[in-house]
Design a protein around this motif. Structure first.
Motif, mmCIF file in Angstrom:
data_model
loop_
_atom_site.group_PDB
_atom_site.id
_atom_site.type_symbol
_atom_site.label_atom_id
_atom_site.label_comp_id
_atom_site.label_asym_id
_atom_site.label_seq_id
_atom_site.Cartn_x
_atom_site.Cartn_y
_atom_site.Cartn_z
ATOM 1 N N ALA A 231 0.825 -1.204 0.000
ATOM 2 C CA ALA A 231 0.000 0.000 0.000
ATOM 3 C C ALA A 231 0.866 1.263 0.000
ATOM 4 O O ALA A 231 0.390 2.339 -0.336
ATOM 5 N N ALA A 232 2.144 1.140 0.342
ATOM 6 C CA ALA A 232 3.049 2.284 0.366
ATOM 7 C C ALA A 232 3.632 2.592 -1.013
ATOM 8 O O ALA A 232 4.407 3.538 -1.156
ATOM 9 N N LEU A 233 3.279 1.829 -2.028
ATOM 10 C CA LEU A 233 3.830 2.044 -3.369
ATOM 11 C C LEU A 233 3.542 3.451 -3.888
ATOM 12 O O LEU A 233 4.424 4.092 -4.466
ATOM 13 N N ASP A 234 2.343 3.960 -3.666
ATOM 14 C CA ASP A 234 2.017 5.311 -4.132
ATOM 15 C C ASP A 234 2.928 6.352 -3.486
ATOM 16 O O ASP A 234 3.408 7.263 -4.161
ATOM 17 N N ALA A 235 3.177 6.207 -2.192
ATOM 18 C CA ALA A 235 4.043 7.169 -1.493
ATOM 19 C C ALA A 235 5.471 7.098 -2.017
ATOM 20 O O ALA A 235 6.123 8.132 -2.239
#
Length: 171
Positions: A153-157
């Protein structure tokens, strides 16, 4: 074995009591409940269900036991909830960027400059940055652009930070 302290209510010692090694006191106070060894209580039915809690004294594994109401099963992997998404597979994010002075260092082609496309990939717990000349076919790994990423879920950040670091249209 030596004597063991037996405590009463509030953690105070019970008057002149010794531990009940046979379980008879517990069975009697529970209204004839079955002893812990799984045998029938005196004058009562056999103990229902598993009694090993996943352990045995002889080393033979016990059968898995259902712990209904607790949301888990002993000695078993719980199934995924109905409607839960599958484990995340490979994912990627792309953005067009303009490399600043000095360009972007890559493992395969050295420094690349000008209008580029940045791709941030997630697969197998790793994030990888790659760039290509805008609209080209070849992708190049950004030097130092690979790191573990525990939460997909941290891929966007991660992608947002990479774009902020590498996109320098003003120089």
């Amino acid at each position: 074995m030596g004597e063991q302290a037996v405590t009463g209510a509030g953690g105070t010692p019970a008057p002149e009591r010794t531990p009940d090694a046979t379980g008879e006191d517990a069975a009697a106070s529970a209204g004839g409940a079955a002893p812990a060894d799984g045998t029938a209580a005196p004058g009562g039915p056999a103990a229902p269900g598993p009694t090993s809690a996943g352990m045995t004294a002889d080393g033979t594994p016990a059968a898995p036991a259902d712990v209904s109401g607790a949301g888990m099963s002993a000695d078993a992997t719980p199934p995924a909830p109905a409607g839960a998404p599958a484990a995340p597979g490979p994912q990627e994010r792309t953005s067009d960027i303009t490399a600043g002075p000095g360009g972007v260092m890559t493992d395969e082609a050295g420094v690349v400059t000008g209008d580029l496309t940045l791709r941030t990939e997630y697969a197998d717990g790793q994030v990888t940055l790659r760039v290509q000349y805008k609209d080209a076919d070849e992708w190049y790994a950004v030097t130092g652009g690979r790191a573990p990423l525990a939460d997909p879920a941290a891929l966007d950040a991660v992608h947002t930070v990479a774009v902020a670091l590498l996109n320098r249209p003003e120089g």
